[in-house]
Motif scaffolding. Structure first.
Motif, PDB file in Angstrom:
ATOM      1  N   LYS A 149       0.814  -1.219   0.000  1.00 22.01           N
ATOM      2  CA  LYS A 149       0.000   0.000   0.000  1.00 22.01           C
ATOM      3  C   LYS A 149       0.846   1.267   0.000  1.00 22.01           C
ATOM      4  N   GLU A 150       1.858   1.322   0.862  1.00 19.11           N
ATOM      5  CA  GLU A 150       2.668   2.529   0.984  1.00 19.11           C
ATOM      6  C   GLU A 150       4.152   2.184   0.929  1.00 19.11           C
TER       7      GLU A 150
ATOM      8  N   ASN B  61      -0.374   4.339  -1.988  1.00 17.63           N
ATOM      9  CA  ASN B  61       0.304   5.618  -1.805  1.00 17.63           C
ATOM     10  C   ASN B  61       1.791   5.376  -2.036  1.00 17.63           C
TER      11      ASN B  61
ATOM     12  N   ILE C 256       6.481  12.031   6.099  1.00 17.55           N
ATOM     13  CA  ILE C 256       5.929  11.342   7.272  1.00 17.55           C
ATOM     14  C   ILE C 256       5.425  12.359   8.291  1.00 17.55           C
TER      15      ILE C 256
ATOM     16  N   THR D 295      -1.332   6.666  -6.855  1.00 13.82           N
ATOM     17  CA  THR D 295      -2.398   6.159  -5.984  1.00 13.82           C
ATOM     18  C   THR D 295      -3.109   4.930  -6.540  1.00 13.82           C
TER      19      THR D 295
ATOM     20  N   LYS E 234       2.099  13.786   7.629  1.00 13.90           N
ATOM     21  CA  LYS E 234       1.036  12.778   7.600  1.00 13.90           C
ATOM     22  C   LYS E 234       0.715  12.292   6.188  1.00 13.90           C
ATOM     23  N   GLU E 235       1.695  12.406   5.265  1.00 16.28           N
ATOM     24  CA  GLU E 235       1.498  11.907   3.899  1.00 16.28           C
ATOM     25  C   GLU E 235       1.443  10.383   3.894  1.00 16.28           C
ATOM     26  N   PHE E 236       2.182   9.762   4.815  1.00 14.03           N
ATOM     27  CA  PHE E 236       2.169   8.306   4.947  1.00 14.03           C
ATOM     28  C   PHE E 236       1.540   7.931   6.287  1.00 14.03           C
ATOM     29  N   ARG E 237       0.682   6.947   6.247  1.00 17.44           N
ATOM     30  CA  ARG E 237       0.121   6.405   7.484  1.00 17.44           C
ATOM     31  C   ARG E 237       0.993   5.302   8.050  1.00 17.44           C
ATOM     32  N   ARG E 238       1.407   4.409   7.139  1.00 16.67           N
ATOM     33  CA  ARG E 238       2.230   3.256   7.550  1.00 16.67           C
ATOM     34  C   ARG E 238       3.190   2.943   6.417  1.00 16.67           C
TER      35      ARG E 238
END
Length: 487
Positions: free
Chosen positions: A337-338, A376, A426, A393, A429-433
């Motif tokens: 996902k990321e 992402n 990070i 995305t 908050k561009e990446f969650r995990r």
């Protein structure tokens, strides 16, 4: 009756002569092996690993388990130049040490044979051992010195790639193949057991052409008894996979022993150690590595593993068109996902190979079903500073990026700006995990001192840097150019 007795006597004389040839050839090979073991003790395990077997009309050849030899070839070569047998024995065994045998199936045969022979002879010349000095060495050194200047580090893969890209002429190929020939490679290209007396194409040095008798006529297949004996011998030996693992372990032990000896004497590592380093460098399955970045998540789709067909079909039978349990519309799968793909766009990077690497990454994610529906992914281009940062995305956006991808930069190399950029993403908050960062590069650069809070791998192209020094917290992966280009 007299003619029959004469034929019988001739047959007995031929059998006695062959037995004498076999005995002498065996003694010569044993002497060569013992001499090499004394002069090059670190090769003891390798020299004694293959089992010897008489293989008429086949020169000398190895398949990883069995080293087959033609007694007449051994005798003629020894008579021409005694050291030639020790050199041929060492040459043949080193093919297994460097695992040339198990890479051959996917290569263009003529160029791979030459590349492997030149690599082995380069190492033998560097050993400078009295037992293997031959008259051909001077001419070989001239060619190898040119190759060393062109390639920096000499390995079979680099020589193979170099000759493919330089469009080697048939005349040059024939001349170099003759100069560096020592053994036959036909067992590398077939899973079948070595067959005694078969007609095979091959080089010629110190012996007959393959499949020819002394008068130059083609011979027919060997006796069924000899073939049966060889098959039985091969059956007693480990499988191809087991054999490769054994040679890999031998190769690693040799490297460790030579490196320790070099450190004690304060000497630089020679050609043997450098080649062993390249061969024993950890190789990863890039597809498997990408899947390490995947996380468990719920996907809206039919999950047959959790669907009970018994109750479903019972309901259809009992109540007509009314199943008792509806199929589940979700499943827990691992998906990427990321993550971040960073591309080194310094001046030494070649655009096509970079694009092929990004394409390969996309292909793996797309074909293995590892891409989540919404992702992402940031693709960052950087030389000594950030040149481009594109957010992806979905698979459709990834496809569009590949169609319009353009490299930017071509300055120096500095890895730190990418990590600062990712840290800022990070914080915002561009990446969650963020699962990880893949950095494709072909050279040295400045690394961050501190370990980032996400997994990082530096992917190097083989041949770009002889010994890249990555930080201890980073994973180092080396991909072959051919592996990237096979999309």
């Amino acid at each position: 009756m007299a003619e029959l007795e004469k034929e019988t006597r001739t047959d007995r004389e031929d059998a006695a002569r062959r037995l004498q040839e076999d005995r002498l050839a065996s003694e010569i090979l044993d002497y060569a092996r013992q001499t090499l073991t004394v002069e090059l003790r670190f090769l003891d395990a390798a020299l004694n690993r293959p089992r010897l077997f008489v293989l008429p009309e086949q020169g000398i050849a190895i398949d990883g388990n069995v080293l087959g030899y033609d007694p007449r070839f051994i005798l003629q070569s020894y008579q021409a130049e005694p050291n030639r047998i020790a050199r041929a024995y060492l040459h043949t065994v080193l093919h297994c040490v460097f695992r040339h045998v198990w890479q051959a199936a996917s290569m263009e045969r003529a160029l791979w044979d030459l590349a492997c022979d030149m690599t082995v002879e380069y190492v033998i010349c560097g050993l400078d051992a009295p037992a293997v000095r031959c008259g051909v060495e001077e001419a070989q050194r001239e060619e190898l010195d040119i190759l060393k200047k062109e390639l920096g580090q000499v390995t079979a893969e680099r020589i193979y790639r170099y000759f493919r890209e330089s469009d080697l002429s048939s005349e040059q190929l024939k001349r170099l193949s003759s100069l560096f020939y020592a053994d036959e490679h036909f067992p590398w290209y077939t899973p079948e057991p070595l067959q005694s007396g078969e007609v095979r194409a091959g080089g010629n040095q110190g012996g007959r052409r393959q499949g020819e008798s002394e008068n130059g006529k083609q011979t027919e297949g060997g006796s069924s008894g000899e073939e049966k004996d060889l098959r039985e011998l091969r059956d007693q030996n480990p499988s191809a996979a087991d054999s490769q693992e054994e040679w890999q372990e031998i190769s690693r032990r040799m490297q460790t022993e030579l490196e320790m000896a070099a450190r004690k004497k304060g000497k630089q590592s020679g050609g043997m150690v450098q080649t062993l380093k390249a061969v024993n460098r950890e190789r990863y399955d890039y597809a498997a590595f990408l899947r390490k970045f995947a996380v468990m998540g719920e996907q809206i789709k039919f999950n047959p593993d959790e669907f009970d067909y018994i109750f479903y079909t019972y309901g259809l039978r009992r109540y007509g068109n009314l199943p008792l349990i509806e199929p589940l519309e979700y499943s827990d799968d691992r998906h990427v996902k990321e993550f971040v793909i960073a591309i080194d766009t310094s001046g030494s990077v070649q655009g096509p190979i970079v694009q092929a690497f990004v394409q390969k990454t996309y292909n793996i994610l797309q074909t293995t079903g590892s891409f989540a529906a919404r992702v992402n992914v940031h693709i960052i281009q950087c030389d000594q500073e950030i040149r481009d940062d594109i957010k992806i995305t979905s698979l459709q956006e990834f496809e569009g990026y590949l169609r319009s991808m353009k490299l930017k930069g071509f300055g120096g190399t500095d890895f730190r700006p990418v990590f600062r950029c990712v840290d800022k993403l990070i914080q915002n908050k561009e990446f969650r995990r963020l699962e990880g960062l893949i950095y494709f590069t072909d050279g040295r650069g400045e690394y961050p001192r501190k370990k980032p809070p996400y997994e990082t791998v530096f992917v190097f192209l083989d041949g770009a840097d002889n010994d890249p020094k990555t930080p201890p917290w980073a994973i180092q992966m080396t991909l072959q150019r051919e592996e990237i280009e096979k999309l």
